[in-house]
Scaffold this motif. Structure first.
Motif, short mmCIF file in Angstrom:
data_model
loop_
_atom_site.label_atom_id
_atom_site.label_comp_id
_atom_site.label_asym_id
_atom_site.label_seq_id
_atom_site.Cartn_x
_atom_site.Cartn_y
_atom_site.Cartn_z
N GLY A 171 0.81 -1.21 0.00
CA GLY A 171 0.00 0.00 0.00
C GLY A 171 0.85 1.26 0.00
N VAL A 172 1.88 1.30 0.86
CA VAL A 172 2.76 2.46 0.94
C VAL A 172 3.46 2.69 -0.40
CG1 VAL A 172 4.88 3.36 1.98
CG2 VAL A 172 3.11 2.34 3.43
N LYS A 173 3.95 1.61 -1.01
CA LYS A 173 4.63 1.72 -2.31
C LYS A 173 3.67 2.25 -3.37
CE LYS A 173 7.16 -0.98 -5.76
NZ LYS A 173 7.66 -2.33 -6.14
N ARG A 174 2.47 1.70 -3.41
CA ARG A 174 1.47 2.12 -4.40
C ARG A 174 1.11 3.59 -4.24
NH1 ARG A 174 -4.82 0.18 -4.04
NH2 ARG A 174 -5.71 2.01 -5.09
N PHE A 175 0.88 4.02 -3.00
CA PHE A 175 0.48 5.41 -2.76
C PHE A 175 1.61 6.37 -3.11
CE2 PHE A 175 -2.50 3.67 0.74
CZ PHE A 175 -3.41 3.28 -0.23
N MET A 176 2.86 5.95 -2.86
CA MET A 176 4.00 6.79 -3.23
C MET A 176 4.07 6.94 -4.75
SD MET A 176 7.02 5.56 -0.62
CE MET A 176 8.23 6.52 -1.54
N GLU A 177 3.92 5.82 -5.46
CA GLU A 177 3.98 5.84 -6.93
C GLU A 177 2.87 6.70 -7.53
OE1 GLU A 177 3.78 1.72 -7.85
OE2 GLU A 177 5.95 1.38 -7.56
N GLU A 178 1.71 6.73 -6.87
CA GLU A 178 0.58 7.51 -7.36
C GLU A 178 0.59 8.95 -6.85
OE1 GLU A 178 -2.91 5.31 -6.34
OE2 GLU A 178 -2.42 3.62 -7.65
N GLY A 179 1.61 9.30 -6.07
CA GLY A 179 1.74 10.66 -5.56
C GLY A 179 0.77 11.00 -4.45
N LEU A 180 0.22 9.97 -3.78
CA LEU A 180 -0.77 10.20 -2.73
C LEU A 180 -0.14 10.37 -1.35
CD1 LEU A 180 -3.48 7.65 -3.93
CD2 LEU A 180 -3.54 10.15 -4.13
N ILE A 181 1.11 9.98 -1.21
CA ILE A 181 1.86 10.22 0.01
C ILE A 181 3.31 10.53 -0.37
CG2 ILE A 181 0.42 8.66 1.41
CD1 ILE A 181 2.72 6.63 1.33
N THR A 182 4.05 11.09 0.56
CA THR A 182 5.47 11.37 0.36
C THR A 182 6.24 10.79 1.53
OG1 THR A 182 4.91 13.45 -0.75
CG2 THR A 182 7.18 13.19 0.01
N LYS A 183 7.40 10.19 1.24
CA LYS A 183 8.26 9.66 2.31
C LYS A 183 9.42 10.61 2.53
CE LYS A 183 8.55 6.35 4.37
NZ LYS A 183 9.06 5.01 4.00
N ASP A 197 -0.02 15.97 2.37
CA ASP A 197 -0.46 17.36 2.33
C ASP A 197 -1.93 17.42 1.92
OD1 ASP A 197 -0.58 17.04 -0.46
OD2 ASP A 197 1.37 18.01 -0.79
N GLN A 198 -2.45 18.63 1.80
CA GLN A 198 -3.87 18.80 1.51
C GLN A 198 -4.29 18.12 0.21
OE1 GLN A 198 -6.30 20.47 3.32
NE2 GLN A 198 -7.85 19.96 1.79
N ALA A 199 -3.48 18.31 -0.85
CA ALA A 199 -3.82 17.72 -2.15
C ALA A 199 -3.80 16.19 -2.09
CB ALA A 199 -2.86 18.23 -3.22
N GLN A 200 -2.82 15.65 -1.37
CA GLN A 200 -2.71 14.19 -1.25
C GLN A 200 -3.88 13.63 -0.43
OE1 GLN A 200 1.27 14.32 0.37
NE2 GLN A 200 2.16 13.49 -1.52
N TYR A 201 -4.24 14.36 0.61
CA TYR A 201 -5.41 13.97 1.40
C TYR A 201 -6.66 13.92 0.54
CZ TYR A 201 -9.61 15.11 4.11
OH TYR A 201 -10.90 15.16 4.60
N GLU A 202 -6.85 14.94 -0.29
CA GLU A 202 -8.02 14.97 -1.17
C GLU A 202 -7.99 13.80 -2.13
OE1 GLU A 202 -10.53 16.80 -0.81
OE2 GLU A 202 -9.84 18.43 0.49
N GLY A 203 -6.80 13.46 -2.61
CA GLY A 203 -6.68 12.32 -3.52
C GLY A 203 -7.02 11.00 -2.86
#
Length: 242
Positions: free
Chosen positions: A204-216, A224-230
């Motif tokens: 899940g963490v890898k997928r969300f990073m690849e999709e720009g939904l989280i940052t490590k 951030d706000q945009a990632q939360y909305e996504g």
């Protein structure tokens, strides 16, 4: 009771945020001096268990400047953190209100913090002799239990990485500051909170990073706000979220 006496009895209040200070002041607004005099204060380290399910419920606890995790150890031999608290909350009050003499939940501190303790007998005497205190605690507890049951129902309908996304959405809404959420949680911690295995968390963490939904950033997950909305939009396509 004047605020000054509360600050004198609980000196750690000066180190808390304004919001946390206001929560303590509001909670004990009508408390008598004999109750405030009964406080015992301890600094505890991350991971300390301070109530265990089934043990005598003889103390009421209040967290200061930290986070508490409610943990269930009966899930196929695994620990499962099913709820977290980071505000003023009377741990042990539920047992009083439903008239049981043993703790219903195992609680541990998820971060270094200060805990203020009251003997159950004295807290119970105050609660049942002060209608304002009883009403305040009942309303607060009822609201929390309602939100908990709602969140639990949501988790029933999502599996795998979607459950992790839902956790991130809820954490952002609860703890995000100035449009950013920083999560300092290991994969094992995230597994404990979601009931997922570590392998699923890693995917899940890898997928969300690849999709720009989280940052490590190092060992932290940043949202951030945009990632939360996504993340919320992704979950909303399967569940209705307010």
């Amino acid at each position: 009771m004047g605020h000054g006496f509360l600050y004198e009895a609980l000196p750690f209040l000066e180190d808390l945020s304004k919001e946390e200070q206001e929560q303590f002041v509001e909670y004990f607004r009508t408390a008598p001096l004999w109750l405030i005099d009964s406080f015992r204060i301890e600094k505890v380290k991350k991971g300390t268990v301070f109530t265990r399910e089934g043990e005598p419920a003889d103390t009421v606890f209040f967290i200061a400047g930290g986070t508490i995790a409610a943990t269930d150890y009966r899930m196929y031999g695994m620990s499962y953190d099913y709820r977290r608290y980071n505000r003023v909350y009377a741990f042990g009050a539920l047992e009083i209100l439903i008239n049981v003499d043993k703790y219903m939940t195992t609680l541990r501190v998820a971060s270094d913090c200060t805990i203020a303790m009251l003997p159950r007998a004295k807290y119970e005497k105050w609660l049942f002799s002060d209608i304002n205190a009883l009403r305040y605690e009942t309303m607060r507890m009822g609201s929390d239990l309602l939100n908990e049951s709602r969140d639990n129902r949501l988790f029933l309908f999502v599996q795998g990485p979607d459950r992790l996304a839902l956790l991130f959405v809820k954490r952002y809404e609860q703890y995000g500051k100035k449009g950013v959420l920083s999560i300092k949680r290991s994969r094992q911690n995230l597994a404990d909170e979601t009931g997922l295995c570590i392998k699923t968390i890693s995917r899940g963490v890898k997928r969300f990073m690849e999709e720009g939904l989280i940052t490590k950033e190092g060992n932290q997950i940043i949202i951030d706000q945009a990632q939360y909305e996504g993340l919320k939009q992704m979950i909303s396509s399967k569940l209705y979220l307010d």
